[in-house]
Enzyme design. Structure first.
Site, mmCIF file in Angstrom:
data_model
loop_
_atom_site.group_PDB
_atom_site.id
_atom_site.type_symbol
_atom_site.label_atom_id
_atom_site.label_comp_id
_atom_site.label_asym_id
_atom_site.label_seq_id
_atom_site.Cartn_x
_atom_site.Cartn_y
_atom_site.Cartn_z
ATOM 1 N N ASP A 81 31.541 6.247 -7.510
ATOM 2 C CA ASP A 81 30.393 7.096 -7.178
ATOM 3 C C ASP A 81 30.165 8.115 -8.305
ATOM 4 O OD1 ASP A 81 28.337 7.981 -5.486
ATOM 5 O OD2 ASP A 81 29.618 9.466 -4.515
ATOM 6 N N HIS A 82 28.918 8.474 -8.542
ATOM 7 C CA HIS A 82 28.539 9.512 -9.521
ATOM 8 C C HIS A 82 29.429 9.551 -10.761
ATOM 9 C CE1 HIS A 82 25.330 11.452 -7.290
ATOM 10 N NE2 HIS A 82 26.070 11.344 -6.208
ATOM 11 N N HIS A 178 22.873 16.964 -1.125
ATOM 12 C CA HIS A 178 24.331 16.783 -1.039
ATOM 13 C C HIS A 178 24.890 17.958 -0.246
ATOM 14 C CE1 HIS A 178 24.401 14.174 -4.897
ATOM 15 N NE2 HIS A 178 24.817 13.412 -3.906
ATOM 16 N N GLY A 179 25.636 17.684 0.791
ATOM 17 C CA GLY A 179 26.192 18.772 1.603
ATOM 18 C C GLY A 179 25.278 19.102 2.772
ATOM 19 N N HIS A 206 21.544 9.126 -0.941
ATOM 20 C CA HIS A 206 22.672 10.053 -1.080
ATOM 21 C C HIS A 206 22.453 11.210 -0.111
ATOM 22 C CE1 HIS A 206 24.803 8.731 -4.891
ATOM 23 N NE2 HIS A 206 23.852 7.829 -4.719
ATOM 24 N N GLY A 207 23.547 11.896 0.226
ATOM 25 C CA GLY A 207 23.407 13.093 1.046
ATOM 26 C C GLY A 207 23.270 12.802 2.523
ATOM 27 N N SER A 209 25.275 13.639 4.939
ATOM 28 C CA SER A 209 25.756 14.720 5.817
ATOM 29 C C SER A 209 24.622 15.648 6.249
ATOM 30 C CB SER A 209 26.823 15.552 5.103
ATOM 31 O OG SER A 209 27.923 14.748 4.792
ATOM 32 N N ASN A 228 25.347 7.344 1.538
ATOM 33 C CA ASN A 228 26.593 7.993 1.110
ATOM 34 C C ASN A 228 26.920 9.178 2.010
ATOM 35 O OD1 ASN A 228 26.209 6.267 -1.007
ATOM 36 N ND2 ASN A 228 26.371 7.811 -2.605
HETATM 37 P P1 13P Z 1 26.992 14.334 1.517
HETATM 38 O O1 13P Z 1 28.137 15.168 1.016
HETATM 39 O O2 13P Z 1 25.776 15.125 1.821
HETATM 40 O O3 13P Z 1 27.394 13.473 2.656
HETATM 41 O O4 13P Z 1 26.565 13.363 0.320
HETATM 42 C C1 13P Z 1 27.501 12.476 -0.215
HETATM 43 C C2 13P Z 1 26.945 11.746 -1.374
HETATM 44 O O5 13P Z 1 25.761 11.508 -1.479
HETATM 45 C C3 13P Z 1 27.923 11.268 -2.377
HETATM 46 O O6 13P Z 1 27.343 10.537 -3.390
#
Ligand code: 13P
Length: 278
Positions: A81-82, A178-179, A206-207, A209, A228
């Site tokens: 990832d990334h 993200h987060g 992505h993101g 959460s 993700n």
């Molecule tokens: P979150 O931390 O928002 O779940 O995102 C994770 C992410 O996109 C990792 O690539």
């Protein structure tokens, strides 16, 4: 079995379901992800970020995940990832990752295309599939990712990017962060429609959460195949352990590790069920 991420995502695209890509950092987080996937009978992507390379033995980790994947009753892929550095991508390819993400989103479009194309050529020679990103996510609360500009993906650039680079799946920025979200999430599903119109490779969100569940469900119907998830899993473990340690003088580390795994499984289950359309 260890599976090719591209095959897993193409199946998901055809069946209109999403596959969870869980960010992991340890034996217990991998065990949790695979155990949940098996219970739900769904594929899962084990994602290790380049940012954890300083603390994780990447070759050892890969061998461990691949051995666990071979025993699993569902498809398990190992994804980088990334990654910002070509060296990290080559390292992951050499030790058996199924797919890699090159994150050139900080560059301008031309430079991102040039660098991504180079990575695609290298990875494809080894039979490894590639994810790339245009646009970028903002960073919300409690995230462990880099700060991002929160620039939405431009559909015309996305079309050019995929055609030019030969990338296998594309991370599209449609307003997720993200987060955890600091304000009201504004997820642009219309933009996703416009991106999807001209692109046929699987799309990645992505993101995961904190993103509203109905938005994620709709995004999957509109072409998102991989989602993700990192922060919510970390938060579940940390808050569980904070409560667990209260009024305890000394506990054995092995118990703590087992507690940690148990605390994240329900969160992973929630996401796997949601993405599977169950
Ligand atoms: P979150 O931390 O928002 O779940 O995102 C994770 C992410 O996109 C990792 O690539």
């Amino acid at each position: 079995m260890l599976s090719n991420t591209k095959d897993v995502l193409e199946n998901a695209q055809r069946d209109k379901h999403g596959v969870a890509a869980f960010n992991v950092y340890s034996l217990e987080t991998v065990q949790a992800a695979i155990s949940v996937a098996e219970k739900e009978n769904q594929p899962v992507i084990i994602a290790l970020g380049e940012r954890y390379f300083p603390t994780v033995d990447v070759e050892g980790f890969s061998a461990m995940v691949r051995a666990m994947a071979d025993k699993a009753s569902v498809p398990v892929s190992l994804h980088l990832d990334h990654a910002y550095e070509k060296e990290s991508i080559i390292r992951a390819i050499r030790c058996g990752f199924s797919s890699v993400m090159f994150d050139g989103s900080a560059y301008n479009l031309d430079e991102n295309m040039r660098l991504t194309k180079e990575i695609v050529e290298i990875a494809h020679m080894a039979g490894v599939s590639v994810e790339a990103e245009i646009g970028s996510l903002a960073r919300g609360a409690f995230s462990d990712e880099e700060e991002g500009d929160g620039i939405l993906t431009d559909p015309k650039s996305a079309k050019e990017f995929v055609a030019e680079t030969g990338v296998d799946f594309l991370a599209a920025a449609i307003g997720t962060a993200h987060g955890m979200y600091k304000g009201e999430p504004k997820i642009e599903l219309d933009l996703l429609d416009r991106i999807r119109q001209d692109i046929d490779v699987p799309l990645v969100l992505h993101g995961g959460s904190g993103t509203p569940e109905d938005k994620m469900k709709q995004a999957i119907q509109k072409g998102i195949c991989k989602i993700n998830v990192n922060t919510e899993i970390s938060m579940a473990a940390v808050s569980h352990l904070q409560a667990y340690f209260e009024n305890k003088e000394m506990v054995h580390l092995s118990t703590v590790m087992a507690e940690m795994q148990q605390s994240i499984e329900p969160v992973m289950t929630k996401f796997v069920k949601l993405f599977a359309n169950k």
